[in-house]
Design a protein around this motif. Structure first.
Motif, PDB file in Angstrom:
ATOM      1  N   LYS A  68       0.810  -1.228   0.000  1.00 57.08           N
ATOM      2  CA  LYS A  68       0.000   0.000   0.000  1.00 57.08           C
ATOM      3  C   LYS A  68       0.847   1.283   0.000  1.00 57.08           C
ATOM      4  O   LYS A  68       0.551   2.199  -0.781  1.00 57.08           O
ATOM      5  CB  LYS A  68      -0.951  -0.036   1.205  1.00 57.08           C
ATOM      6  N   PRO A  69       1.892   1.373   0.825  1.00 55.14           N
ATOM      7  CA  PRO A  69       2.653   2.641   0.840  1.00 55.14           C
ATOM      8  C   PRO A  69       3.237   3.012  -0.532  1.00 55.14           C
ATOM      9  O   PRO A  69       3.218   4.197  -0.909  1.00 55.14           O
ATOM     10  CB  PRO A  69       3.766   2.370   1.863  1.00 55.14           C
ATOM     11  N   VAL A  70       3.700   2.025  -1.289  1.00 57.82           N
ATOM     12  CA  VAL A  70       4.291   2.352  -2.590  1.00 57.82           C
ATOM     13  C   VAL A  70       3.183   2.693  -3.594  1.00 57.82           C
ATOM     14  O   VAL A  70       3.370   3.527  -4.496  1.00 57.82           O
ATOM     15  CB  VAL A  70       5.236   1.211  -3.078  1.00 57.82           C
ATOM     16  N   LEU A  71       2.003   2.114  -3.399  1.00 60.65           N
ATOM     17  CA  LEU A  71       0.864   2.462  -4.257  1.00 60.65           C
ATOM     18  C   LEU A  71       0.370   3.880  -3.948  1.00 60.65           C
ATOM     19  O   LEU A  71      -0.032   4.617  -4.852  1.00 60.65           O
ATOM     20  CB  LEU A  71      -0.280   1.452  -4.078  1.00 60.65           C
ATOM     21  N   GLU A 103       5.875   1.052 -14.794  1.00 54.86           N
ATOM     22  CA  GLU A 103       7.024   1.942 -15.008  1.00 54.86           C
ATOM     23  C   GLU A 103       7.425   2.638 -13.705  1.00 54.86           C
ATOM     24  O   GLU A 103       8.605   2.881 -13.468  1.00 54.86           O
ATOM     25  CB  GLU A 103       6.706   2.941 -16.142  1.00 54.86           C
ATOM     26  N   PHE A 104       6.433   2.884 -12.866  1.00 54.58           N
ATOM     27  CA  PHE A 104       6.722   3.502 -11.562  1.00 54.58           C
ATOM     28  C   PHE A 104       7.478   2.530 -10.658  1.00 54.58           C
ATOM     29  O   PHE A 104       8.436   2.903  -9.971  1.00 54.58           O
ATOM     30  CB  PHE A 104       5.401   3.920 -10.905  1.00 54.58           C
ATOM     31  N   LEU A 105       7.037   1.253 -10.686  1.00 53.54           N
ATOM     32  CA  LEU A 105       7.596   0.263  -9.750  1.00 53.54           C
ATOM     33  C   LEU A 105       9.026  -0.172 -10.077  1.00 53.54           C
ATOM     34  O   LEU A 105       9.687  -0.766  -9.236  1.00 53.54           O
ATOM     35  CB  LEU A 105       6.677  -0.963  -9.660  1.00 53.54           C
ATOM     36  N   VAL A 106       9.486   0.113 -11.287  1.00 53.88           N
ATOM     37  CA  VAL A 106      10.877  -0.246 -11.605  1.00 53.88           C
ATOM     38  C   VAL A 106      11.850   0.909 -11.335  1.00 53.88           C
ATOM     39  O   VAL A 106      13.063   0.748 -11.470  1.00 53.88           O
ATOM     40  CB  VAL A 106      11.057  -0.773 -13.059  1.00 53.88           C
ATOM     41  N   GLN A 107      11.315   2.050 -10.911  1.00 52.54           N
ATOM     42  CA  GLN A 107      12.199   3.162 -10.526  1.00 52.54           C
ATOM     43  C   GLN A 107      12.968   2.797  -9.266  1.00 52.54           C
ATOM     44  O   GLN A 107      12.466   2.064  -8.411  1.00 52.54           O
ATOM     45  CB  GLN A 107      11.374   4.415 -10.244  1.00 52.54           C
ATOM     46  N   ALA A 108      14.138   3.370  -9.138  1.00 51.85           N
ATOM     47  CA  ALA A 108      15.047   3.006  -8.041  1.00 51.85           C
ATOM     48  C   ALA A 108      14.391   3.112  -6.666  1.00 51.85           C
ATOM     49  O   ALA A 108      14.489   2.191  -5.850  1.00 51.85           O
ATOM     50  CB  ALA A 108      16.295   3.882  -8.099  1.00 51.85           C
TER      51      ALA A 108
END
Ligand code: FE
Length: 339
Positions: A38-41, A276-281
């Protein structure tokens, strides 16, 4: 006659376009617990304005739900663990390809579907774990080590019905062939300390408790025990060490947690934006650390607790092979009498 017929259609198009702009959303089915995703979403929503609706559940139940809902499914995205399972979702026609160079450049080819139907988001390894006080790690080399005579009655490993073991055995078939793995599986069964019971964490605890000397378990379970609020779990985990098998040849078996865009997705573009967001560092680092896993993209440091177990050579097998070889793996363990 043409304009009057087209008009309502055009009006509908404009309406739906407005609706999408007014309330962009993305519907996710996730087997990851809410606290671990949830936090990353929320960060994704903050960055893009896309509202995320999260449904959590058990891996196989979510896939079954997707299948049952078919084209009417509200889910745009499936987040689950194990490439064998992601392969199954694809094989059942529940996923679709996302061709994004941002994603394919970030995630090594080994950790994604060759047709871009699913992508690894984080990496876990399935090494041998051993009792620090009873096992000399110099006696271990590869997965075959657990079948050695000296470990008769000393090996703990969970049931063959579990996909982690199925994927491990599939990886062995890919590198050694059916016959060798058949012999290996019989050797493992012969060295059982007990009939398989419980999950990976239970096998680690059994090593700590002296019920067995060796176990095979996923790395994040040991990480979780070391991070536990329960002092007894921490104490148990501290009695157990990681041994990276097959460092002289194919490398230790690894697997992923991963993501797929559903065939039924109504918010495909938003789903691609999430990928694309989830593969960012930053997202990679947070997601891996929250789950006790390794980032799937290159050049991102693992959590210090994981790093402390040392660098290791990972099996470079394309993980889609784990799905292809799954039926053979299940048959081999069945023939070996591995419950
Ligand atoms: Fe797990």
């Amino acid at each position: 006659m043409k304009p009057p017929i087209l008009l309502p259609f055009i009006a509908l198009l404009i309406l739906s376009a407005c609706a999408e702009q007014a309330n962009p959303e993305l519907n996710i089915y996730s087997s990851r617990k809410e606290a671990l995703i949830k936090p990353v979403l929320d960060q994704f929503t903050a960055a893009t304005g896309i509202e995320v609706n999260l449904v959590t559940g058990k891996d196989d139940a979510l896939i079954e739900r997707l299948r049952a809902e078919g084209a009417a499914s509200p889910a745009d995205v499936l987040i689950t663990v194990d490439a064998g399972r992601l392969y199954r979702a694809k094989a059942q026609g529940l996923t679709q390809a996302i061709n994004s160079t941002v994603v394919t450049q970030a995630i090594p080819a080994t950790y994604r579907d060759p047709d871009n139907h699913w992508f690894g988001l984080s990496l876990r390894a399935r090494p041998i774990m051993y009792a620090k006080d009873r096992v000399d790690p110099s006696t271990l080399t590869d997965y075959a080590s657990i079948t050695a005579q000296q470990w008769q009655g000393k090996v703990c490993i969970r049931s063959s019905s579990n996909i982690y073991n199925q994927s491990l055995v599939a990886s062995m078939i890919a590198s050694e062939g059916v016959e060798a793995v058949e012999t290996w599986a019989a050797g493992v069964v012969n060295n059982f300390a007990r009939q398989p019971v419980g999950g990976d964490r239970d096998q680690i605890k059994a090593v700590a408790a002296g019920q067995c000397d060796l176990a095979v378990a996923n790395t994040y379970y040991l990480f979780g025990m070391l991070q536990s609020d329960d002092a007894a779990e921490v104490a148990a985990a501290e009695q157990v060490a990681v041994f990276w098998p097959n460092q002289a040849d194919r490398g230790t078996h690894v697997n992923v947690s991963g993501i797929a865009v559903t065939k039924a997705a109504k918010n495909r573009d938003h789903a691609q934006q999430l990928l694309e967001f989830l593969v960012q560092a930053e997202a990679q680092s947070w997601y891996a650390n929250a789950n006790g896993e390794y980032p799937v993209t290159a050049d991102i440091e693992a959590h210090p607790l994981l790093a402390a177990w040392g660098d290791f050579k990972k099996d470079a097998l394309n993980l889609s092979r784990l799905g292809e070889l799954n039926p053979e793996a299940v048959k081999i363990m069945d023939r070996a009498g591995w419950p």
